[in-house]
Every structure is written in C-alpha cells, then in structure tokens.
Design a protein around this motif. Sequence first.
Motif, mmCIF file in Angstrom:
data_model
loop_
_atom_site.group_PDB
_atom_site.id
_atom_site.type_symbol
_atom_site.label_atom_id
_atom_site.label_comp_id
_atom_site.label_asym_id
_atom_site.label_seq_id
_atom_site.Cartn_x
_atom_site.Cartn_y
_atom_site.Cartn_z
ATOM 1 N N SER A 55 44.637 83.111 38.559
ATOM 2 C CA SER A 55 44.947 82.104 39.578
ATOM 3 C C SER A 55 44.639 80.698 39.078
ATOM 4 O O SER A 55 43.626 80.482 38.408
ATOM 5 C CB SER A 55 44.150 82.383 40.851
ATOM 6 N N PHE A 56 45.512 79.763 39.446
ATOM 7 C CA PHE A 56 45.393 78.377 39.009
ATOM 8 C C PHE A 56 45.550 77.434 40.188
ATOM 9 O O PHE A 56 46.302 77.720 41.122
ATOM 10 C CB PHE A 56 46.471 78.046 37.962
ATOM 11 N N LYS A 57 44.837 76.312 40.121
ATOM 12 C CA LYS A 57 44.956 75.224 41.089
ATOM 13 C C LYS A 57 45.376 74.003 40.289
ATOM 14 O O LYS A 57 44.688 73.590 39.357
ATOM 15 C CB LYS A 57 43.622 74.969 41.795
ATOM 16 N N ILE A 58 46.520 73.424 40.658
ATOM 17 C CA ILE A 58 47.017 72.220 39.982
ATOM 18 C C ILE A 58 46.825 71.054 40.931
ATOM 19 O O ILE A 58 47.375 71.043 42.036
ATOM 20 C CB ILE A 58 48.507 72.374 39.603
ATOM 21 N N LEU A 59 46.002 70.096 40.506
ATOM 22 C CA LEU A 59 45.780 68.874 41.269
ATOM 23 C C LEU A 59 46.487 67.758 40.512
ATOM 24 O O LEU A 59 46.020 67.310 39.473
ATOM 25 C CB LEU A 59 44.280 68.592 41.404
ATOM 26 N N SER A 60 47.648 67.349 41.011
ATOM 27 C CA SER A 60 48.490 66.422 40.263
ATOM 28 C C SER A 60 48.129 64.959 40.526
ATOM 29 O O SER A 60 47.405 64.637 41.465
ATOM 30 C CB SER A 60 49.965 66.682 40.555
ATOM 31 N N ASP A 61 48.665 64.105 39.669
ATOM 32 C CA ASP A 61 48.407 62.666 39.745
ATOM 33 C C ASP A 61 48.894 62.052 41.047
ATOM 34 O O ASP A 61 48.350 61.052 41.504
ATOM 35 C CB ASP A 61 49.101 61.931 38.585
ATOM 36 N N ASP B 149 37.139 62.672 38.698
ATOM 37 C CA ASP B 149 38.545 62.883 38.345
ATOM 38 C C ASP B 149 38.859 64.373 38.480
ATOM 39 O O ASP B 149 38.527 65.176 37.616
ATOM 40 C CB ASP B 149 38.846 62.389 36.941
ATOM 41 N N LEU B 150 39.473 64.724 39.577
ATOM 42 C CA LEU B 150 39.793 66.120 39.865
ATOM 43 C C LEU B 150 41.157 66.533 39.321
ATOM 44 O O LEU B 150 41.476 67.713 39.291
ATOM 45 C CB LEU B 150 39.782 66.338 41.386
ATOM 46 N N ARG B 151 41.947 65.551 38.891
ATOM 47 C CA ARG B 151 43.314 65.838 38.447
ATOM 48 C C ARG B 151 43.322 66.786 37.256
ATOM 49 O O ARG B 151 42.465 66.727 36.394
ATOM 50 C CB ARG B 151 44.016 64.541 38.049
ATOM 51 N N GLY B 152 44.308 67.668 37.250
ATOM 52 C CA GLY B 152 44.464 68.591 36.135
ATOM 53 C C GLY B 152 44.749 69.999 36.618
ATOM 54 O O GLY B 152 45.014 70.244 37.796
ATOM 55 N N ILE B 153 44.681 70.916 35.673
ATOM 56 C CA ILE B 153 44.903 72.333 35.966
ATOM 57 C C ILE B 153 43.548 73.026 35.922
ATOM 58 O O ILE B 153 42.808 72.904 34.941
ATOM 59 C CB ILE B 153 45.869 72.968 34.943
#
Length: 158
Positions: free
Chosen positions: A53-59, A27-31
């Motif tokens: 820096s942030f990577k957002i992987l959304s649903d 489950d990669l989703r999230g911030i």
Amino acid sequence: MKHRFLYLLVAMFLVSGISKTMAQTTDLRGIWQMCFYVSGDPSIPGELKPSNSFKILSDDGKFTNMTVIPNKGAIIIGSGTYKQTAPNAFTEHVEKNLHLPQLVGVDNVLEFEMKGGEVMMLKFFVKKDAEGNEINSWYYETWKKVKMPAVYPKDLVR
C-alpha cells in the motif's frame, strides 16, 4: 505617533507568527509506503517491513492511497485533498475511500510523528463504522518515505 507604533508592533507580531508557522511545517510531499513491524518473538517489536500500500501526497495538495495486488494490478482505495493544519497533523478531505467508506465527504485529521525523517507514525480517529455504528476507535499506521532515484534505474523491470 502612537498609532504608527501600534501598527508597527502588530505587523511585527504577524510576521513573527507567520514565520514560526512556516518553520514548523514538515514536508509531507512524496510517496509513502505503508509498513508493519514483523517479529518472530512477541517480546520484540521486530523489523519494519514494507506492504503493498502507498500514500501519494502530491505538490498540488492532493492525496491518493493505492494498493498493488501482486500479479493482478493495482487499485486506488482512497483519494482527495490534504493540507497540513498543525506542526504534527494534516487534514485529508476524503473524496473516495473503499476501505473506510464512512470517511467519504469528511475532513479526516491525521496526527503524525516523524521518526528519523523517513518514517511517519500516523493516527486518526474514526467515530462510526461503515454501517453507522459508533466505534470510537483510533487507527494507527506506519509509513516510510520512498526514496526517489536521481536517474532512471538501469535494472528496473517494467
């Protein structure tokens, strides 16, 4: 009779393959927040420290990479779609990238390894630089999943 058995056997293999693939999905989703190892001694890897820096992987299969610029705001440095394509890899289809513009329009495969469930070690290969020169380089990044609170924090400064 032989055909029924053959159909049943093929169906069992298909269901088995699908369930194995689903079981191997992370489950990669999230911030995710980019981090760096920091140490005062070159012989010690050091502590994991967060960056801006942030990577957002959304649903919905979209990704956004953003960087917060202290006292100035934030910018989106990359975006597109993503899909997990192997138990240890996901592919980003890059629609925007300010940092690595040569990736725009490209399917970028990111291999990952999870460390303790909260830290993701990423690596990806870049064939050419922004000017089209061959660099054939691996990029390595460390990301830590941001823990989301169940309720709104009372001491949050907005």
